[in-house]
Scaffold this motif. Structure first.
Motif, mmCIF file in Angstrom:
data_model
loop_
_atom_site.group_PDB
_atom_site.id
_atom_site.type_symbol
_atom_site.label_atom_id
_atom_site.label_comp_id
_atom_site.label_asym_id
_atom_site.label_seq_id
_atom_site.Cartn_x
_atom_site.Cartn_y
_atom_site.Cartn_z
ATOM 1 N N LYS A 92 44.440 31.578 36.832
ATOM 2 C CA LYS A 92 44.587 31.895 38.252
ATOM 3 C C LYS A 92 43.272 31.707 39.000
ATOM 4 O O LYS A 92 42.224 32.182 38.566
ATOM 5 N N LEU A 93 43.363 31.011 40.130
ATOM 6 C CA LEU A 93 42.216 30.840 41.015
ATOM 7 C C LEU A 93 42.318 31.856 42.140
ATOM 8 O O LEU A 93 43.380 32.005 42.762
ATOM 9 N N MET A 94 41.234 32.561 42.386
ATOM 10 C CA MET A 94 41.233 33.548 43.465
ATOM 11 C C MET A 94 40.031 33.328 44.364
ATOM 12 O O MET A 94 39.030 32.736 43.961
ATOM 13 N N THR A 95 40.159 33.793 45.591
ATOM 14 C CA THR A 95 39.023 33.786 46.509
ATOM 15 C C THR A 95 38.887 35.172 47.119
ATOM 16 O O THR A 95 39.878 35.871 47.336
ATOM 17 N N ALA A 96 37.653 35.555 47.366
ATOM 18 C CA ALA A 96 37.395 36.877 47.936
ATOM 19 C C ALA A 96 36.538 36.750 49.182
ATOM 20 O O ALA A 96 35.573 35.991 49.210
ATOM 21 N N GLU A 97 36.916 37.500 50.198
ATOM 22 C CA GLU A 97 36.085 37.623 51.390
ATOM 23 C C GLU A 97 35.386 38.970 51.319
ATOM 24 O O GLU A 97 36.035 40.007 51.150
ATOM 25 N N CYS A 98 34.062 38.943 51.398
ATOM 26 C CA CYS A 98 33.270 40.168 51.262
ATOM 27 C C CYS A 98 32.853 40.677 52.632
ATOM 28 O O CYS A 98 32.192 39.964 53.394
ATOM 29 N N LYS A 99 33.236 41.893 52.920
ATOM 30 C CA LYS A 99 32.872 42.533 54.184
ATOM 31 C C LYS A 99 31.805 43.587 53.905
ATOM 32 O O LYS A 99 32.101 44.689 53.444
ATOM 33 N N PHE A 100 30.570 43.219 54.183
ATOM 34 C CA PHE A 100 29.439 44.097 53.921
ATOM 35 C C PHE A 100 29.157 44.953 55.144
ATOM 36 O O PHE A 100 29.156 44.457 56.268
ATOM 37 N N ARG A 101 28.934 46.249 54.913
ATOM 38 C CA ARG A 101 28.637 47.155 56.024
ATOM 39 C C ARG A 101 27.409 48.005 55.698
ATOM 40 O O ARG A 101 27.259 48.492 54.585
ATOM 41 N N LYS A 154 38.591 22.023 37.035
ATOM 42 C CA LYS A 154 40.058 21.945 37.037
ATOM 43 C C LYS A 154 40.566 21.754 38.460
ATOM 44 O O LYS A 154 39.897 22.159 39.421
ATOM 45 N N LYS A 155 41.753 21.166 38.600
ATOM 46 C CA LYS A 155 42.427 21.099 39.892
ATOM 47 C C LYS A 155 43.357 22.300 39.985
ATOM 48 O O LYS A 155 44.270 22.456 39.178
ATOM 49 N N LEU A 156 43.110 23.134 40.973
ATOM 50 C CA LEU A 156 43.822 24.405 41.058
ATOM 51 C C LEU A 156 44.179 24.745 42.505
ATOM 52 O O LEU A 156 43.551 24.245 43.438
ATOM 53 N N GLN A 157 45.191 25.592 42.645
ATOM 54 C CA GLN A 157 45.525 26.139 43.954
ATOM 55 C C GLN A 157 45.223 27.637 43.956
ATOM 56 O O GLN A 157 45.345 28.301 42.930
ATOM 57 N N PHE A 158 44.835 28.137 45.113
ATOM 58 C CA PHE A 158 44.543 29.566 45.209
ATOM 59 C C PHE A 158 45.833 30.377 45.066
ATOM 60 O O PHE A 158 46.826 30.121 45.746
ATOM 61 N N GLN A 159 45.801 31.333 44.147
ATOM 62 C CA GLN A 159 46.963 32.187 43.915
ATOM 63 C C GLN A 159 46.731 33.638 44.326
ATOM 64 O O GLN A 159 47.690 34.381 44.501
ATOM 65 N N GLU A 160 45.469 34.022 44.460
ATOM 66 C CA GLU A 160 45.165 35.400 44.841
ATOM 67 C C GLU A 160 44.099 35.426 45.929
ATOM 68 O O GLU A 160 43.126 34.676 45.863
ATOM 69 N N GLY A 161 44.305 36.310 46.892
ATOM 70 C CA GLY A 161 43.305 36.535 47.930
ATOM 71 C C GLY A 161 42.825 37.977 47.873
ATOM 72 O O GLY A 161 43.641 38.900 47.761
ATOM 73 N N TRP A 162 41.521 38.163 47.932
ATOM 74 C CA TRP A 162 40.926 39.492 47.852
ATOM 75 C C TRP A 162 40.067 39.765 49.083
ATOM 76 O O TRP A 162 39.358 38.888 49.564
ATOM 77 N N LEU A 163 40.136 40.993 49.548
ATOM 78 C CA LEU A 163 39.261 41.478 50.610
ATOM 79 C C LEU A 163 38.427 42.593 49.979
ATOM 80 O O LEU A 163 38.989 43.590 49.497
ATOM 81 N N ILE A 164 37.118 42.405 49.943
ATOM 82 C CA ILE A 164 36.233 43.317 49.205
ATOM 83 C C ILE A 164 35.157 43.857 50.142
ATOM 84 O O ILE A 164 34.555 43.101 50.911
ATOM 85 N N THR A 165 34.916 45.146 50.067
ATOM 86 C CA THR A 165 33.900 45.767 50.916
ATOM 87 C C THR A 165 33.162 46.869 50.176
ATOM 88 O O THR A 165 33.718 47.501 49.264
ATOM 89 N N ASN A 166 31.925 47.101 50.564
ATOM 90 C CA ASN A 166 31.172 48.238 50.033
ATOM 91 C C ASN A 166 31.485 49.503 50.827
ATOM 92 O O ASN A 166 30.990 50.584 50.492
ATOM 93 N N ALA A 167 32.306 49.370 51.868
ATOM 94 C CA ALA A 167 32.654 50.495 52.743
ATOM 95 C C ALA A 167 34.046 51.017 52.376
ATOM 96 O O ALA A 167 34.384 51.155 51.208
#
Length: 281
Positions: free
Chosen positions: A126-135, A167-180
């Motif tokens: 599984k390929l995943m991407t995460a957006e990090c929201k730092f506060r 590898k050739k992959l499609q994104f299957q998981e999206g993550w939103l990550i924060t220290n807050a």
């Protein structure tokens, strides 16, 4: 007795919560009670959460540096700022600790527009991407509008083949990550639309603080024996983790520390990694 939060809101002082946080520093019950008694003797009605934290931190440090270092994890994550670049690096390292391949700062073309991806990781097909929201704010919360915005971004990169990790992959998981923190609305929205969330205290059983304690995955900004400037020098040289110092002590050489100071830093680092916080479920 009332405590003033960062927002200015007054809330009742919770002695049991303070004792609990002190116990997770690695101090034994006798030490916790001693620190707690000293803190109680100095607090006053209307004390700010920042002052209360500093008082507990300073008192723990008189007992053992590594206790204060572990207690300071939340602050240490904020010290990965000010923009959050090192927080993204830290999250990539954290994912590697649980078996992911990971990278940061990638740009991809979506169906409509280009997107800068904070973290891209791969595990178990599984390929995943995460957006990090730092506060930087101690009580900051990530609102539902951020989750809505992220959903639209993830949809724009879904169903497209990308080349990552050979590898050739499609994104299957999206993550939103924060220290807050996340608001209740943002959590409900994410659950409904299948966005994975990770924050300081969410999900309760596998939050950032629990993951870090479980993997003894402390950032160098925890260390009380280094100055702020020295911590920033380590980060600039890609020394993100306390583990990086313990496993390769030469990582401290470019700081120009004398022998005694270097040993003091290494002693705190080793003690920090040696203690395992007990799981609580």
């Amino acid at each position: 007795m009332q405590v003033k939060k960062y927002s200015g809101e007054l809330v009742p002082f919770n002695g049991e919560a303070l004792k609990h946080s002190l116990s997770r520093s690695g101090a034994n019950m006798e030490q916790v009670n001693q620190v707690y008694a000293r803190v109680i003797s100095e607090i006053y009605d209307g004390i700010s959460t920042r002052e209360l934290y500093q008082l507990a931190f300073d008192t723990l440090k008189t007992v053992r540096n590594s206790f204060a270092a572990r207690y300071s994890l939340k602050q240490a994550l904020r010290d990965l700022g000010p923009e959050g670049f090192y927080f993204e690096k830290y999250i990539a390292h954290l994912l590697r600790s649980i078996g992911y391949e990971s990278t940061t700062g990638q740009t991809v073309q979506g169906h409509a527009v280009c997107h800068e991806l904070d973290v891209v990781a791969y595990k178990d097909g599984k390929l995943m991407t995460a957006e990090c929201k730092f506060r930087n704010d101690i009580d900051a919360k990530i609102s539902v509008t951020t989750a809505m915005y992220y959903l639209s971004r993830f949809k724009d990169i879904s169903g497209i083949d990308y080349e990552f990790f050979g590898k050739k992959l499609q994104f299957q998981e999206g993550w939103l990550i924060t220290n807050a923190y996340f608001t209740t609305d943002s959590i409900n929205f994410a659950k409904y639309y299948g966005i994975n969330l990770l924050s300081w205290d969410y999900p309760k059983e596998n939050s950032i603080k629990r993951r870090v304690d479980k993997a003894v995955f402390y950032p160098v900004t925890c260390l009380t024996t280094l100055s702020d400037l020295e911590e920033q020098q380590l980060l600039k040289n890609q020394v993100i983790l306390v583990k990086d110092i313990v496993s390769v002590p030469k990582n401290l050489d470019f700081l120009g520390l004398n022998k005694d100071r270097k040993e003091k830093v290494l002693k705190e680092a080793r003690e920090l990694l040696d203690y395992k916080v007990e799981e609580e479920y």
